[in-house]
Design an enzyme around this catalytic site. Structure first.
Site, PDB file in Angstrom:
ATOM      1  N   GLY A  27       3.894  -0.201  -1.375  1.00 52.90           N
ATOM      2  CA  GLY A  27       3.780  -0.792  -2.700  1.00 52.90           C
ATOM      3  C   GLY A  27       4.987  -0.482  -3.564  1.00 52.90           C
ATOM      4  O   GLY A  27       5.453  -1.332  -4.337  1.00 52.90           O
ATOM      5  N   TYR A  45       0.838  -1.196   0.000  1.00 48.98           N
ATOM      6  CA  TYR A  45       0.000   0.000   0.000  1.00 48.98           C
ATOM      7  C   TYR A  45       0.876   1.250   0.000  1.00 48.98           C
ATOM      8  O   TYR A  45       1.767   1.387   0.839  1.00 48.98           O
ATOM      9  CB  TYR A  45      -0.912  -0.032   1.225  1.00 48.98           C
ATOM     10  CG  TYR A  45      -1.856   1.144   1.365  1.00 48.98           C
ATOM     11  CD1 TYR A  45      -2.301   1.855   0.267  1.00 48.98           C
ATOM     12  CD2 TYR A  45      -2.325   1.525   2.619  1.00 48.98           C
ATOM     13  CE1 TYR A  45      -3.184   2.918   0.407  1.00 48.98           C
ATOM     14  CE2 TYR A  45      -3.213   2.573   2.769  1.00 48.98           C
ATOM     15  CZ  TYR A  45      -3.630   3.279   1.664  1.00 48.98           C
ATOM     16  OH  TYR A  45      -4.501   4.333   1.805  1.00 48.98           O
ATOM     17  N   CYS A  46       0.607   2.159  -0.938  1.00 49.56           N
ATOM     18  CA  CYS A  46       1.285   3.455  -1.005  1.00 49.56           C
ATOM     19  C   CYS A  46       2.795   3.256  -1.088  1.00 49.56           C
ATOM     20  O   CYS A  46       3.281   2.539  -1.962  1.00 49.56           O
ATOM     21  CB  CYS A  46       0.863   4.302   0.203  1.00 49.56           C
ATOM     22  SG  CYS A  46       1.492   5.989   0.202  1.00 49.56           S
ATOM     23  N   LEU A  47       3.543   3.838  -0.176  1.00 45.95           N
ATOM     24  CA  LEU A  47       5.002   3.694  -0.180  1.00 45.95           C
ATOM     25  C   LEU A  47       5.415   2.237  -0.015  1.00 45.95           C
ATOM     26  O   LEU A  47       6.434   1.801  -0.566  1.00 45.95           O
ATOM     27  CB  LEU A  47       5.585   4.549   0.952  1.00 45.95           C
ATOM     28  CG  LEU A  47       7.092   4.711   1.041  1.00 45.95           C
ATOM     29  CD1 LEU A  47       7.670   5.199  -0.272  1.00 45.95           C
ATOM     30  CD2 LEU A  47       7.424   5.696   2.154  1.00 45.95           C
ATOM     31  N   LEU A  72      -1.472  -1.118  -4.164  1.00 46.95           N
ATOM     32  CA  LEU A  72      -2.617  -0.299  -3.783  1.00 46.95           C
ATOM     33  C   LEU A  72      -2.178   1.160  -3.678  1.00 46.95           C
ATOM     34  O   LEU A  72      -1.406   1.526  -2.794  1.00 46.95           O
ATOM     35  CB  LEU A  72      -3.179  -0.766  -2.438  1.00 46.95           C
ATOM     36  CG  LEU A  72      -3.490  -2.268  -2.312  1.00 46.95           C
ATOM     37  CD1 LEU A  72      -3.970  -2.594  -0.903  1.00 46.95           C
ATOM     38  CD2 LEU A  72      -4.525  -2.683  -3.353  1.00 46.95           C
TER      39      LEU A  72
END
Length: 582
Positions: free
Chosen positions: A317, A313-315, A341
């Site tokens: 990812g 998720y985010c960083l 994500l």
């Protein structure tokens, strides 16, 4: 004269003095580089001054806008229901209340919107101004306009005036009390009002499980099964360390972890340590080695699984993409699939978050982090709020401090206030190698001294972006299609960076678009993709569940929680210790 290789004794002193001076500047400017702002303003002003044609256009535009305003005033005098001279942008809801249709407030709103449109023309389209400087000046102009919007003042806001009359002025007294309370909480380092009702491990982050591994950077949580049988491929979730992991395990009804275990998966979650000054030297490679790579070793040992579904998720990812590319390069095929994500892998167009990322800005940020060894969560949170100042700053000022109405706290807001820090080495490297140099997309990113490329990844990818993401704009996230020939199922979900990901089934108003590009298939640009991808109602979680099922084996008995005989004994109950660090 012979060469003198003796180090200059003033080198260390000079560097210390320079960093200390920059750190002081950074504290005064909240981390913004004055040089960056001055250079952008100078570039814009000098080129505008030397562009008589543009000046003539702007003068003509101003005259036309005055004529439109006067025409509107004239039409309103004859017909109060006359159509407006200009409509607000679709995302601008400041003037939606019917009170803004009354004289003279309709005229004030129309004059403001016309001025806003003129300033956009004045800060864009000037020959010779660099793209970066143009975006910075345009952004700064919007911030100033938002500051002086008529909605922010009693004399020009009819909705606020009605509220004052309705409450006999009590709303202003209540608003002032809210302001004092919030200032006191900020000075004491306390969370916002109402956040105390969302306690980690009690009302949020309540999914049952055990911490089965801990190192200096992560705790690995293995969640207890909620079905009699589970798929043989466990799921590893790599959250961003800019935030606490439990956004993916919020309240029981919107917990992604609970939903995944309910679908018959063994779920593991990384919970990041909240770094302090002693962690200043933790870099990106430390996060890769001590994070997803250490977690994969533990998961395979505990479950006996040969392959793992990994989601970032985010960083987290972005980090997972780096790890996946390095694994593919080295012949490590433990990843059955990769889910990203709201995560960027290409940073040439990172959105407004990248507006002030240049050498001068990084120099100031590095000096600020150097003095403490980390970047504080309040500085990052402030930057995110400015990106959506209408929604997150001025609307709060209006509702809370002028109308005296405090928005009820919800789990997502309480989580957002539970910030984390970023260590000096990692954050500096992240901004330079990703945002500034775009090394990962350009094939210049090295792991263990050797270059990695995303084109080495052949595991199927499930990539989720959101329509109103101000942190990882979906057009930027979509560029992963250009970086790998692997099968990509791309999803564009309604909502923003956080709420669009926390999209549990049954949540009203949720929708998404989805389209799969087969391995080696042609790529479409974002606008073309948008016309081709069918829209579906509901939660994208269900789409992801079906996608995972199609790439997983037949269910069997769930594995034990931890494996003491293999060096992974259960250490503590979930949510563990690291998530509670302040």
């Amino acid at each position: 004269m012979p060469k003198d290789n003796t180090p200059d004794p003033l080198d260390g002193i000079a560097e210390t003095l320079d960093r200390a001076a920059l750190a002081a500047i950074a504290q005064a400017t909240r981390g913004l580089s004055p040089a960056t702002m001055v250079l952008a303003a100078s570039d814009w002003a000098m080129h505008l001054a030397s562009s008589p044609g543009k000046q003539m256009q702007l003068g003509a535009k101003m005259a036309r806008k005055y004529l439109r305003l006067f025409d509107y005033l004239g039409r309103c005098a004859c017909d109060p229901a006359a159509g407006p001279a200009i409509e607000p942008l679709p995302q601008d809801h400041r003037f939606a209340d019917p009170a803004w249709k009354q004289v003279p407030f309709d005229q004030i709103a129309q004059a403001f919107l016309l001025s806003q449109q003129w300033w956009h023309a004045a800060t864009t389209g000037i020959g010779g101004v660099s793209k970066q400087h143009e975006a910075q000046v345009s952004f700064a102009a919007r911030q100033m306009l938002d500051l002086f919007a008529p909605t922010n003042f009693i004399a020009t806001n009819p909705v606020l005036q009605h509220r004052i009359v309705e409450t006999g002025g009590k709303c202003l007294i209540d608003g002032f009390a809210h302001l004092v309370e919030d200032m006191e909480r900020t000075l004491r380092g306390e969370p916002p009002v109402g956040a105390e009702h969302f306690k980690v491990g009690e009302t949020v982050a309540t999914a049952k499980g055990k911490v089965v591994w801990r190192n200096r950077l992560i705790e690995l949580i293995q969640y207890a099964p909620t079905t009699d049988q589970v798929r043989p491929e466990p799921v590893l979730i790599v959250p961003a360390w800019i935030m606490k992991y439990y956004i993916l395990d919020l309240s029981p009804e919107n917990s992604l972890v609970r939903w995944l275990t309910g679908q018959g998966y063994t779920v593991f979650m990384i919970s990041w340590h909240n770094p302090g000054s002693q962690d200043r030297d933790l870099d990106l490679d430390a996060y890769r080695r001590l994070g997803p790579m250490a977690a994969l070793d533990a998961i395979c040992a505990i479950t006996g699984a040969a392959r793992v579904h990994a989601a970032g998720y985010c960083l987290g990812g972005t980090l997972l993409s780096v790890a996946a590319a390095a694994m593919a390069r080295d012949g490590d095929d433990r990843l059955a699939s990769v889910t990203l994500l709201a995560a960027q892998t290409e940073f040439s167009e990172p959105g407004e978050l990248g507006l002030f990322i240049d050498e001068a800005q990084l120099n100031v940020l590095e000096a600020m982090m150097w003095s403490r060894g980390y970047l504080d969560s309040s500085q990052m949170g402030g930057a995110f709020q400015i990106l959506r100042s209408n929604d997150l700053v001025w609307s709060r000022v209006l509702e809370t401090y002028l109308m005296g109405e405090r928005e009820p706290m919800i789990d997502l807001m309480a989580w957002n206030a539970d910030g984390t820090r970023m260590p000096y080495a990692m954050h500096s490297e992240y901004l330079t190698r990703f945002f500034l140099d775009d090394d990962l997309a350009e094939g210049k990113f090295k792991v263990d001294g050797r270059t990695i490329v995303l084109s080495d990844i052949h595991a199927p990818l499930f990539v989720v972006s959101t329509e109103r993401d101000h942190v990882a704009p979906w057009h930027s996230v979509h560029k992963i299609h250009l970086l790998t020939g692997a099968e990509i199922t791309f999803v564009l979900a309604s909502g923003g960076h956080n709420a669009g990901i926390v999209s549990e089934p049954g949540h009203a108003g949720r929708r998404y678009r989805v389209l799969t590009r087969e391995a080696g298939g042609p790529s479409h640009d974002p606008d073309d993709w948008l016309t081709r991808a069918p829209q579906k109602e509901g939660s994208w979680w269900l789409e992801w569940g079906r996608w995972l099922d199609a790439r997983s084996g037949e269910p069997g008995a769930p594995p034990p929680l931890g494996a003491p005989d293999k060096g992974y004994p259960p250490i503590a109950d979930a949510p563990g210790r690291y998530v509670l660090e302040k």
